[in-house]
Design a protein around this motif. Structure first.
Motif, short mmCIF file in Angstrom:
data_model
loop_
_atom_site.label_atom_id
_atom_site.label_comp_id
_atom_site.label_asym_id
_atom_site.label_seq_id
_atom_site.Cartn_x
_atom_site.Cartn_y
_atom_site.Cartn_z
N ILE A 565 -38.05 -28.03 7.10
CA ILE A 565 -36.89 -27.72 6.27
C ILE A 565 -35.61 -27.76 7.09
O ILE A 565 -34.55 -28.23 6.63
CB ILE A 565 -37.07 -26.35 5.57
CG1 ILE A 565 -36.00 -26.15 4.50
CG2 ILE A 565 -37.07 -25.21 6.56
CD1 ILE A 565 -36.12 -27.08 3.34
N LEU A 566 -35.68 -27.33 8.34
CA LEU A 566 -34.52 -27.38 9.22
C LEU A 566 -34.12 -28.83 9.48
O LEU A 566 -32.94 -29.19 9.44
CB LEU A 566 -34.84 -26.66 10.53
CG LEU A 566 -33.68 -26.53 11.53
CD1 LEU A 566 -32.56 -25.70 10.93
CD2 LEU A 566 -34.17 -25.91 12.84
N LEU A 567 -35.11 -29.69 9.72
CA LEU A 567 -34.85 -31.10 9.95
C LEU A 567 -34.21 -31.75 8.73
O LEU A 567 -33.20 -32.45 8.83
CB LEU A 567 -36.17 -31.82 10.29
CG LEU A 567 -36.12 -33.34 10.32
CD1 LEU A 567 -35.27 -33.84 11.48
CD2 LEU A 567 -37.54 -33.92 10.40
N LEU A 568 -34.79 -31.49 7.56
CA LEU A 568 -34.29 -32.14 6.35
C LEU A 568 -32.89 -31.68 5.99
O LEU A 568 -32.04 -32.47 5.58
CB LEU A 568 -35.26 -31.87 5.19
CG LEU A 568 -36.69 -32.40 5.36
CD1 LEU A 568 -37.53 -32.06 4.14
CD2 LEU A 568 -36.69 -33.90 5.61
N LEU A 569 -32.63 -30.39 6.15
CA LEU A 569 -31.32 -29.87 5.75
C LEU A 569 -30.22 -30.22 6.75
O LEU A 569 -29.09 -30.48 6.36
CB LEU A 569 -31.40 -28.35 5.57
CG LEU A 569 -32.24 -27.86 4.38
CD1 LEU A 569 -32.30 -26.34 4.36
CD2 LEU A 569 -31.68 -28.40 3.06
N THR A 570 -30.56 -30.26 8.04
CA THR A 570 -29.52 -30.50 9.04
C THR A 570 -29.25 -31.98 9.27
O THR A 570 -28.13 -32.38 9.56
CB THR A 570 -29.90 -29.86 10.38
OG1 THR A 570 -31.16 -30.37 10.81
CG2 THR A 570 -29.96 -28.35 10.26
N GLU A 571 -30.30 -32.83 9.14
CA GLU A 571 -30.11 -34.24 9.45
C GLU A 571 -29.81 -35.09 8.22
O GLU A 571 -29.04 -36.02 8.27
CB GLU A 571 -31.34 -34.80 10.17
CG GLU A 571 -31.53 -34.18 11.55
CD GLU A 571 -32.53 -34.96 12.37
OE1 GLU A 571 -33.01 -36.01 11.91
OE2 GLU A 571 -32.84 -34.51 13.49
N GLN A 572 -30.47 -34.76 7.10
CA GLN A 572 -30.22 -35.58 5.92
C GLN A 572 -29.57 -34.82 4.77
O GLN A 572 -29.13 -35.42 3.80
CB GLN A 572 -31.55 -36.17 5.39
CG GLN A 572 -32.03 -37.37 6.19
CD GLN A 572 -32.98 -36.95 7.31
OE1 GLN A 572 -33.53 -35.87 7.27
NE2 GLN A 572 -33.13 -37.79 8.30
N GLY A 573 -29.54 -33.52 4.85
CA GLY A 573 -29.09 -32.76 3.70
C GLY A 573 -30.12 -32.91 2.60
O GLY A 573 -31.29 -33.04 2.84
N SER A 574 -29.67 -32.90 1.36
CA SER A 574 -30.60 -33.02 0.24
C SER A 574 -30.60 -34.42 -0.33
O SER A 574 -31.27 -34.69 -1.31
CB SER A 574 -30.24 -32.01 -0.86
OG SER A 574 -28.91 -32.25 -1.29
N GLY A 575 -29.84 -35.33 0.24
CA GLY A 575 -29.79 -36.69 -0.29
C GLY A 575 -30.91 -37.56 0.27
O GLY A 575 -30.66 -38.57 0.92
N LEU A 576 -32.14 -37.14 0.05
CA LEU A 576 -33.30 -37.84 0.62
C LEU A 576 -33.75 -38.99 -0.27
O LEU A 576 -33.68 -38.92 -1.49
CB LEU A 576 -34.46 -36.86 0.81
CG LEU A 576 -34.17 -35.72 1.79
CD1 LEU A 576 -35.28 -34.70 1.72
CD2 LEU A 576 -34.02 -36.26 3.19
#
Length: 579
Positions: A565-576
């Motif tokens: 979750i830290l990786l997804l939120l900090t590197e991509q945000g929610s625009g996955l």
């Protein structure tokens, strides 16, 4: 008991098995018995089986008189008493009786009584002969006692004798030899489907394949219902033995026709090379059996070579199995996620879920260490249920935070044709409706090679009715036809394991193969994930072959949910992105 009986011993010496005279008895083609003054059998050699049809071990403790008719029993007692009283004058005495073989058959029996000295004690020794057996017939009986009646190969008794001689010769002349223990995988299915007579013919066919695959100087035997042993001289390295084992798997695995049935047999093989830390043939076969069991745990059609490192690993696995059997909950397990990266947009486009076992006793164990053990102790279904529910719960929690990342989850080779599997997935869908079309179930290529039409239909039901997508997992370069699998099954994604890209920078053929796979999967709108990427050079070559989605230590190692979750939120945000 006559006082003269006291000059003869009533029990064997403790070092009897190692005595030179014992080795001579076993080498003799005559039936030999050592008895005490009460006429109870203390020892019988292997050749006694050709006289009475009883095994040597089953005769120990019996009075010799039980192997004669009632009329001759008192006659033998008198003979024994007379011999003891006159042994100094007549050291060898002979008399004929009517003997009784196993099964109650009477026959003319000659017994020659003499004595032998073992250490400080004297013993009564009998030489037994069946007078109805001609020299020609005796030769046939001796040969049949050493052969398996079904296949004509040597039997277990002959195998142990051969190994004992081989070990002694190898010690004396300083050479290595390899022993292969083969077990036909799931042989019971042939008997169940075609009947035992056809099963026997299959074993005969396998025996012929073994003989054809071996050299003239090699030894081969049938040592169990569907087990065979091959002994090969001058195998100097473990690698040589391994590749010979793989060749045997391939030869025996070739299909053949029997009574209009196409039969395909697979074998698991355990290999041990001498010297291996024992001089006993029974223990050598035990080592081979431990390696064989490991091959069977890997799914069969495998070769395992026994080494000291393997023995240490085996001990660890036994400890793991005992620990796993005593588990009262699944609190020691955790789900880890390996990010899958789409390189052109540099975003995480999927996660592959796997289980880690945080054992207080054994430390952190990766999935490939304990899943085979979980299958062996019959808790794989419970672990699979726990993993599916926890992964889906995690996916839904991320969805509530606007993170819609797809997750691939291993079914651990549970058959999806089973109604219980589909029902469990349906219940999870009702409990967590948001995971629909976000979940991939992984099915291994090795497992799918044994698919059925019903299995195929079950996959389509899961894909269309439940909205769960399917991944062909860990397809490697030595498995079944990829073209067949992806055209016959409704896969949305495949993963190619590390074996595909090893040495890719030095092997143009691998590059061509990967390019072909990418073209084939793109035509069918299947996403291909390349696993195990370790270097920038590998990544660059794969991109040149139009590969787009990767995972591996070059990008990220597997990580727990809180790090994901830290990786997804900090590197991509929610625009996955999705596949």
């Amino acid at each position: 008991m006559d006082s003269t009986d006291n000059i003869f011993a009533s029990t064997l010496p403790t070092d009897f098995d190692k005595a030179l005279s014992t080795q001579l008895f076993e080498a003799s083609s005559d039936g030999i018995i050592i008895m005490n003054p009460n006429t109870e059998i203390l020892y019988a050699n292997e050749a006694i089986e050709t006289v009475f049809y009883y095994t040597a071990s089953s005769l120990v403790g019996k009075p010799i008189a039980e192997l004669m008719t009632n009329e001759d029993r008192s006659k033998f007692i008198e003979f024994k008493t007379h011999y003891i009283n006159s042994a100094t004058d007549q050291p060898i005495q002979k008399q004929e009786y009517t003997g009784i073989k196993l099964g109650g058959f009477e026959f003319p029996l000659s017994l020659t009584l003499t004595t032998t000295q073992l250490g400080k004690a004297r013993y009564l020794v009998l030489f037994a002969h069946d007078l109805s057996v001609t020299p020609e017939k005796l030769s046939i009986l001796r040969e049949s006692a050493r052969k398996d009646n079904l296949t004509g190969l040597a039997n277990r008794s002959m195998c142990l004798q051969f190994l004992s001689n081989k070990i002694e010769d190898a010690q004396k002349n300083h050479y290595n030899f390899a022993t292969f223990l083969l077990d036909v995988d799931q042989f019971y299915k042939f008997n169940d489907e075609y009947g035992q007579p056809v099963g026997d013919e299959i074993l005969q066919h396998i025996a012929k394949k073994i003989v054809a695959a071996c050299r003239e100087q090699d030894f081969y035997a049938r040592v169990g219902a569907n087990r065979f042993v091959i002994v090969m001289d001058k195998q100097n390295t473990l690698q040589e033995s391994y590749f010979i084992g793989k060749r045997l798997c391939k030869i025996i695995g070739r299909p053949f026709t029997l009574h209009e049935h196409t039969i395909t047999t697979k074998v698991s093989i355990g290999v041990v090379t001498y010297p291996c830390g024992t001089e006993l043939p029974e223990k050598l076969l035990l080592f081979a059996n431990q390696a064989l069991t490991h091959s069977q745990c890997l799914g069969g059609d495998q070769v395992t070579v026994y080494t000291k490192a393997f023995q240490q690993e085996l001990e660890i696995h036994e400890k793991m199995a005992k620990t796993m059997q005593s588990l009262s909950s699944y609190e020691e397990f955790a789900i880890y996620y390996k990010p899958q990266i789409k390189v052109d947009s540099k975003v995480v486009v999927g996660l592959q879920a796997s289980i880690r076992w945080h054992s207080p006793l054994l430390g952190v164990q990766p999935m490939n260490h304990f899943i085979p053990l979980a299958q062996n102790v019959n808790i794989i279904s419970e672990i699979g249920d726990w993993a599916q529910q926890n992964t889906i719960r995690q996916l839904c929690q991320w969805y509530d935070r606007d993170i819609t990342i797809p997750i691939s989850l291993d079914l651990y080779n549970q058959k999806i044709i089973h109604p219980e599997i589909k029902e469990k997935l349906n219940r999870l869908l009702l409990q967590y409706p948001t995971f629909k079309r976000r979940m991939y179930l992984e099915l291994s290529a090795m497992f799918m090679s044994a698919h059925s039409k019903d299995e195929n239909q079950a996959q389509r039901e899961i894909d269309h009715r439940l909205g769960i997508r399917l991944t062909l997992e860990d397809f490697s370069d030595d498995q079944t036809s990829l073209l067949y699998l992806i055209t016959q099954h409704p896969f949305d994604k495949i993963t190619l394991d590390r074996s595909f890209i090893e040495n890719i920078d030095n092997n143009p053929l691998i590059r061509k193969l990967i390019r072909l796979i990418i073209e084939l999967t793109e035509v069918r709108h299947i996403t291909t994930v390349i696993e195990g990427v370790e270097t920038e050079k590998e990544l660059k070559i794969l991109q040149e072959e139009n590969c787009k989605v990767f995972s591996g230590p070059f990008f990220y190692e597997s990580m727990p949910a809180e790090e994901v979750i830290l990786l997804l939120l900090t590197e991509q945000g929610s625009g996955l992105q999705e596949f």
